[in-house]
Every structure is written in structure tokens, then in C-alpha cells.
Design an enzyme around this catalytic site. Sequence first.
Site, PDB file in Angstrom:
ATOM      1  CB  ALA A 164      30.788 -23.959   9.359  1.00 39.42           C
ATOM      2  CE1 TYR A 165      28.259 -30.859   4.726  1.00 40.31           C
ATOM      3  CE2 TYR A 165      30.368 -31.957   5.074  1.00 40.31           C
ATOM      4  CZ  TYR A 165      29.062 -31.985   4.620  1.00 40.31           C
ATOM      5  OH  TYR A 165      28.559 -33.146   4.073  1.00 40.31           O
ATOM      6  N   GLY A 166      32.279 -29.366   8.750  1.00 44.34           N
ATOM      7  CA  GLY A 166      32.922 -30.433   9.519  1.00 44.34           C
ATOM      8  C   GLY A 166      32.527 -30.404  10.981  1.00 44.34           C
TER       9      GLY A 166
END
Length: 260
Positions: A164-166
Site C-alpha cells: 500500500a505504501y509503494g
Amino acid sequence: MTTSTDSAPLGLLTGKVLFITGASRGIGAAAAHLFAAEGAKVVLAARSTDALARIVATVREHGGQADAVPLDLADEAGIRAAVQRVHDLHGRLDGAFNNGAVGQQPGPLHTTTATDVQAQFTVNFLAHWTAMNAEADLMRRSGGGAIVNTSSIGSWRANPVLPAYGAMKRALNSITQSAAVSWAPEGIRVNGIAPGATSTEMMAEWDAVTPGVIAANIAATPAGRMAEPREVAEVAAWLLSDRASMVTGAIVPVDGGASA
């Protein structure tokens, strides 16, 4: 060869009014000290008001100009109010370093919850969208400016441990470049930096949850070490300076060769 992350100030940002989010620790705190040393008037924003107060005091002790405003990046109205505070203090905004972010609980895609994704969207994407638009509105009043967004080398490739961060950092790259093209005729430059492994509190927290992460990142970095926060801030300082007057729409890696 000995590597130093310190350098004598050059007056790179003399007279500029700069706004920094996520300024209470890590890269943001390093940027606060560096930008002030380079001659900027800095307005620092983060949730940790105690940490901001300490940084402001240190900057002022060294002859710099600094002010702080509390900011929760999950609060859209609060973001706009913080940018307005810059106008209230200085009457203009010359540059902004949108560095604030929230980390993700490490884990593969199938264990990433909707709550995780929503938190990443709210802070690591929507907050930047809101900040960029508010900052650009203020910059237009004085003929332009420069914006730098903190992305990640994890935005350029599969990111199975932080999916999700990426994904949100990849989306941030897209709006960074879209804004650069849209706002260039108005004299507003928009760029991003993509740090690799950096010696920050967030990195230490990740390693505590997933032991071995720091060692693995160092092993994957040709330079053989993590970046110091100031080394990343130095690139942001250049992009915000008039020395980078023809640079817009770039996502600059600051990763010791890890993405090469």
C-alpha cells in the site's frame, strides 16, 4: 574514503520562505536545519509540537528564522490552514517540501487491510494533493515557486512487503509530474525525491517489526550504507533553489545506487 554528510552553507536558499511538512523528525527535521542554514525562513509543520518547538529554538539559536504550526496530514482543512499560516507570517510562499508520511504495517498484499490502504491514501497521497494545490495557490500570488514531494524508490518497482505504501508513493509520482506539466507556465516547478534506505526513526521502527530490514537494505545498496537524513535534504534544497530553475517533473533518486 571517509564520507561526510555535512557541508558549509552556500546561501542556496537566501531570502526564500519555505514550508516543510513532517518536520519534527528524520528527513523533515534535517531539512529544517539545512534550509535555515542556507538562508531560508522556514515554517515547520507536524503533529509533534514539542519536537517542532525544539527545532525552532535550535534554528533561532543559530541565527535562523523559523516558526512552527501544528499539522495532522489526515486533516484536509488543517493542511490548508497551515499553508495559510505561512501567508499570515510572511505574505508569500516560495517553496514547499511535502515530506510528511505515515508508514505501513509490513506484510504482503493479502494481509494488507482496507484500513491500512485508507491510511496510506489519506496521508501519503490525498494530503500531498491538498497541500500541493494550497501551496500553488499561494505561490501564484507572488509569481511562482517550487514544490518538492518525498516519494520512495519503493514506488518504482514491486513492493511486496509494503504494497500500500509503494502504491501511494507511485501515485504521488504521477501527480507530481502532472502538476509539473500543468503549472510550469505559471512559474511553479514541481519535483520529487525518491530516497532509498535512510537512517530515520521510521526505518528503525520498520526494522523493529521486521528484524533484518536494515541489513537487507544496506546489502542492496551499492554505496554500502544507508543515507543520512541530511543527505536527502540536500537534494531537496537544491531542487527548491534557483540553481534548479530548469528542473521540473523529475523524480530524483537519492539511494546510493540501489535503483540503478
